[in-house]
Design a protein around this motif. Structure first.
Motif, PDB file in Angstrom:
ATOM      1  N   CYS A  38     -95.915 -45.758 -19.198  1.00  0.00           N
ATOM      2  CA  CYS A  38     -95.063 -46.360 -20.759  1.00  0.00           C
ATOM      3  C   CYS A  38     -95.641 -47.863 -20.324  1.00  0.00           C
ATOM      4  O   CYS A  38     -96.425 -48.932 -21.587  1.00  0.00           O
ATOM      5  CB  CYS A  38     -94.195 -45.622 -21.046  1.00  0.00           C
ATOM      6  SG  CYS A  38     -93.942 -46.256 -23.083  1.00  0.00           S
ATOM      7  N   VAL A  39     -94.871 -48.738 -20.272  1.00  0.00           N
ATOM      8  CA  VAL A  39     -94.501 -49.758 -20.147  1.00  0.00           C
ATOM      9  C   VAL A  39     -95.245 -50.992 -19.617  1.00  0.00           C
ATOM     10  O   VAL A  39     -96.264 -51.727 -20.546  1.00  0.00           O
ATOM     11  CB  VAL A  39     -93.375 -50.210 -18.852  1.00  0.00           C
ATOM     12  CG1 VAL A  39     -93.181 -51.662 -18.763  1.00  0.00           C
ATOM     13  CG2 VAL A  39     -91.705 -50.264 -20.120  1.00  0.00           C
ATOM     14  N   ILE A  40     -96.470 -50.317 -18.503  1.00  0.00           N
ATOM     15  CA  ILE A  40     -97.257 -51.102 -18.309  1.00  0.00           C
ATOM     16  C   ILE A  40     -98.623 -51.024 -19.407  1.00  0.00           C
ATOM     17  O   ILE A  40     -99.273 -51.826 -19.950  1.00  0.00           O
ATOM     18  CB  ILE A  40     -98.567 -50.520 -16.837  1.00  0.00           C
ATOM     19  CG1 ILE A  40     -97.069 -51.248 -15.581  1.00  0.00           C
ATOM     20  CG2 ILE A  40     -99.657 -51.738 -16.989  1.00  0.00           C
ATOM     21  CD1 ILE A  40     -97.216 -50.824 -14.097  1.00  0.00           C
ATOM     22  N   VAL A  41     -98.351 -49.696 -19.991  1.00  0.00           N
ATOM     23  CA  VAL A  41     -99.699 -49.753 -21.475  1.00  0.00           C
ATOM     24  C   VAL A  41    -100.159 -50.387 -22.715  1.00  0.00           C
ATOM     25  O   VAL A  41    -100.101 -51.140 -22.660  1.00  0.00           O
ATOM     26  CB  VAL A  41    -100.323 -48.052 -21.668  1.00  0.00           C
ATOM     27  CG1 VAL A  41    -101.066 -47.762 -22.508  1.00  0.00           C
ATOM     28  CG2 VAL A  41    -101.021 -47.310 -19.878  1.00  0.00           C
ATOM     29  N   MET A  42     -98.011 -49.562 -22.385  1.00  0.00           N
ATOM     30  CA  MET A  42     -97.665 -51.501 -23.559  1.00  0.00           C
ATOM     31  C   MET A  42     -98.563 -52.695 -23.325  1.00  0.00           C
ATOM     32  O   MET A  42     -97.758 -53.183 -24.836  1.00  0.00           O
ATOM     33  CB  MET A  42     -96.402 -50.518 -24.541  1.00  0.00           C
ATOM     34  CG  MET A  42     -95.956 -49.558 -24.689  1.00  0.00           C
ATOM     35  SD  MET A  42     -94.864 -49.181 -24.857  1.00  0.00           S
ATOM     36  CE  MET A  42     -93.934 -49.217 -26.780  1.00  0.00           C
ATOM     37  N   LEU A  43     -97.824 -53.125 -22.110  1.00  0.00           N
ATOM     38  CA  LEU A  43     -97.699 -54.189 -22.091  1.00  0.00           C
ATOM     39  C   LEU A  43     -99.482 -54.390 -21.979  1.00  0.00           C
ATOM     40  O   LEU A  43     -99.181 -56.297 -22.497  1.00  0.00           O
ATOM     41  CB  LEU A  43     -97.349 -54.443 -20.865  1.00  0.00           C
ATOM     42  CG  LEU A  43     -95.762 -55.061 -20.051  1.00  0.00           C
ATOM     43  CD1 LEU A  43     -95.364 -54.665 -19.375  1.00  0.00           C
ATOM     44  CD2 LEU A  43     -94.993 -56.285 -21.252  1.00  0.00           C
ATOM     45  N   VAL A  44    -100.201 -53.868 -22.110  1.00  0.00           N
ATOM     46  CA  VAL A  44    -101.299 -54.426 -21.980  1.00  0.00           C
ATOM     47  C   VAL A  44    -101.819 -54.626 -23.684  1.00  0.00           C
ATOM     48  O   VAL A  44    -102.558 -55.397 -24.440  1.00  0.00           O
ATOM     49  CB  VAL A  44    -102.469 -53.096 -21.197  1.00  0.00           C
ATOM     50  CG1 VAL A  44    -103.902 -53.835 -21.851  1.00  0.00           C
ATOM     51  CG2 VAL A  44    -101.929 -53.865 -20.171  1.00  0.00           C
ATOM     52  N   GLY A  45    -101.199 -53.842 -24.505  1.00  0.00           N
ATOM     53  CA  GLY A  45    -101.438 -53.448 -25.605  1.00  0.00           C
ATOM     54  C   GLY A  45    -101.072 -54.639 -26.536  1.00  0.00           C
ATOM     55  O   GLY A  45    -101.283 -55.622 -27.216  1.00  0.00           O
ATOM     56  N   ALA A  46     -99.455 -55.583 -25.619  1.00  0.00           N
ATOM     57  CA  ALA A  46     -98.733 -56.236 -26.661  1.00  0.00           C
ATOM     58  C   ALA A  46    -100.148 -57.709 -25.719  1.00  0.00           C
ATOM     59  O   ALA A  46     -99.843 -58.730 -26.951  1.00  0.00           O
ATOM     60  CB  ALA A  46     -97.681 -56.421 -26.173  1.00  0.00           C
ATOM     61  N   ILE A  73     -96.742 -42.242 -26.156  1.00  0.00           N
ATOM     62  CA  ILE A  73     -97.169 -41.000 -25.882  1.00  0.00           C
ATOM     63  C   ILE A  73     -97.318 -41.025 -24.521  1.00  0.00           C
ATOM     64  O   ILE A  73     -97.283 -39.927 -24.203  1.00  0.00           O
ATOM     65  CB  ILE A  73     -98.570 -41.178 -27.742  1.00  0.00           C
ATOM     66  CG1 ILE A  73     -98.059 -40.981 -28.576  1.00  0.00           C
ATOM     67  CG2 ILE A  73     -98.644 -39.575 -27.303  1.00  0.00           C
ATOM     68  CD1 ILE A  73     -99.228 -41.306 -29.202  1.00  0.00           C
ATOM     69  N   LEU A  74     -98.319 -41.778 -24.095  1.00  0.00           N
ATOM     70  CA  LEU A  74     -98.605 -41.246 -22.669  1.00  0.00           C
ATOM     71  C   LEU A  74     -96.979 -41.128 -21.692  1.00  0.00           C
ATOM     72  O   LEU A  74     -97.277 -40.714 -20.916  1.00  0.00           O
ATOM     73  CB  LEU A  74     -99.173 -42.363 -22.238  1.00  0.00           C
ATOM     74  CG  LEU A  74     -99.539 -42.159 -20.498  1.00  0.00           C
ATOM     75  CD1 LEU A  74    -101.001 -40.623 -20.607  1.00  0.00           C
ATOM     76  CD2 LEU A  74    -100.983 -43.589 -20.194  1.00  0.00           C
ATOM     77  N   GLY A  75     -96.180 -42.028 -22.173  1.00  0.00           N
ATOM     78  CA  GLY A  75     -94.874 -42.028 -21.367  1.00  0.00           C
ATOM     79  C   GLY A  75     -94.066 -40.910 -21.496  1.00  0.00           C
ATOM     80  O   GLY A  75     -93.650 -39.906 -20.911  1.00  0.00           O
ATOM     81  N   TYR A  76     -94.277 -39.975 -23.228  1.00  0.00           N
ATOM     82  CA  TYR A  76     -93.898 -38.954 -23.389  1.00  0.00           C
ATOM     83  C   TYR A  76     -94.011 -38.006 -22.709  1.00  0.00           C
ATOM     84  O   TYR A  76     -93.367 -36.593 -21.883  1.00  0.00           O
ATOM     85  CB  TYR A  76     -93.557 -38.854 -24.986  1.00  0.00           C
ATOM     86  CG  TYR A  76     -93.420 -37.464 -25.469  1.00  0.00           C
ATOM     87  CD1 TYR A  76     -91.150 -37.748 -25.415  1.00  0.00           C
ATOM     88  CD2 TYR A  76     -93.810 -36.506 -25.924  1.00  0.00           C
ATOM     89  CE1 TYR A  76     -91.117 -36.565 -25.889  1.00  0.00           C
ATOM     90  CE2 TYR A  76     -93.145 -35.439 -26.204  1.00  0.00           C
ATOM     91  CZ  TYR A  76     -91.367 -35.637 -26.705  1.00  0.00           C
ATOM     92  OH  TYR A  76     -91.446 -34.142 -27.262  1.00  0.00           O
ATOM     93  N   VAL A  77     -95.389 -37.820 -22.689  1.00  0.00           N
ATOM     94  CA  VAL A  77     -96.237 -36.740 -22.180  1.00  0.00           C
ATOM     95  C   VAL A  77     -96.081 -36.244 -20.816  1.00  0.00           C
ATOM     96  O   VAL A  77     -96.189 -35.410 -20.019  1.00  0.00           O
ATOM     97  CB  VAL A  77     -97.753 -36.942 -22.497  1.00  0.00           C
ATOM     98  CG1 VAL A  77     -98.925 -35.761 -21.811  1.00  0.00           C
ATOM     99  CG2 VAL A  77     -98.398 -36.513 -23.823  1.00  0.00           C
ATOM    100  N   MET A  78     -95.852 -37.852 -20.352  1.00  0.00           N
ATOM    101  CA  MET A  78     -95.652 -37.853 -18.802  1.00  0.00           C
ATOM    102  C   MET A  78     -94.373 -37.330 -18.145  1.00  0.00           C
ATOM    103  O   MET A  78     -93.977 -36.420 -17.291  1.00  0.00           O
ATOM    104  CB  MET A  78     -96.581 -38.943 -18.257  1.00  0.00           C
ATOM    105  CG  MET A  78     -97.922 -39.269 -17.698  1.00  0.00           C
ATOM    106  SD  MET A  78     -97.555 -40.950 -16.836  1.00  0.00           S
ATOM    107  CE  MET A  78     -97.437 -40.786 -15.550  1.00  0.00           C
ATOM    108  N   ARG A  79     -93.620 -37.827 -19.216  1.00  0.00           N
ATOM    109  CA  ARG A  79     -92.068 -37.003 -18.417  1.00  0.00           C
ATOM    110  C   ARG A  79     -92.215 -35.630 -19.071  1.00  0.00           C
ATOM    111  O   ARG A  79     -91.121 -34.998 -18.190  1.00  0.00           O
ATOM    112  CB  ARG A  79     -90.799 -37.643 -19.916  1.00  0.00           C
ATOM    113  CG  ARG A  79     -89.557 -37.505 -19.467  1.00  0.00           C
ATOM    114  CD  ARG A  79     -89.065 -38.360 -20.325  1.00  0.00           C
ATOM    115  NE  ARG A  79     -88.978 -38.254 -21.822  1.00  0.00           N
ATOM    116  CZ  ARG A  79     -88.855 -37.359 -22.896  1.00  0.00           C
ATOM    117  NH1 ARG A  79     -86.975 -37.501 -22.344  1.00  0.00           N
ATOM    118  NH2 ARG A  79     -88.567 -37.871 -24.192  1.00  0.00           N
ATOM    119  N   LYS A  80     -92.916 -35.449 -20.000  1.00  0.00           N
ATOM    120  CA  LYS A  80     -92.666 -33.828 -20.208  1.00  0.00           C
ATOM    121  C   LYS A  80     -92.991 -33.123 -18.664  1.00  0.00           C
ATOM    122  O   LYS A  80     -92.811 -31.625 -18.627  1.00  0.00           O
ATOM    123  CB  LYS A  80     -92.920 -33.497 -21.618  1.00  0.00           C
ATOM    124  CG  LYS A  80     -92.495 -34.009 -22.425  1.00  0.00           C
ATOM    125  CD  LYS A  80     -90.898 -32.811 -22.557  1.00  0.00           C
ATOM    126  CE  LYS A  80     -90.147 -33.289 -24.115  1.00  0.00           C
ATOM    127  NZ  LYS A  80     -88.824 -32.821 -23.689  1.00  0.00           N
TER     128      LYS A  80
END
Length: 95
Positions: A38-46, A73-80
């Motif tokens: 989640c953090v890495i994908v969001m950092l790329v987006g930022a 969303i990816l972080g949430y799905v992976m957590r679930k």
């Protein structure tokens, strides 16, 4: 103002609970594949958003913002799916 002397000690449970929040429980650091993804994908987006802002390109900026939403969303799905903290897909190594 309290009339109790400053040296009066509180019990352990009173000092651990402050304004209705129990501070005696360890929160953890969120070290899990879901959190890191989640953090890495969001950092790329930022990063994409930042570059688009500097070059004044609105479509790329919106694409970067969309990447950040996808990361969330990816972080949430992976957590679930069991890849979060104490998830079913992770083996406990005792750390």
């Amino acid at each position: 103002m309290s009339k109790a002397p400053a040296s009066a000690s509180k019990s352990a449970t009173e000092s651990a609970v402050h304004h209705g929040v129990d501070h005696s429980q360890e929160l953890g650091h969120g070290n899990s594949p879901a959190a890191w993804t989640c953090v890495i994908v969001m950092l790329v987006g930022a990063l994409v958003c930042s570059i688009a802002f500097v070059i004044a390109n609105t479509p790329i900026f919106i694409a970067g913002a969309a990447v950040m939403v996808v990361g969330l969303i990816l972080g949430y799905v992976m957590r679930k799916a069991g890849y979060g903290v104490e998830g079913s897909k992770l083996k406990s190594t005792g750390h």
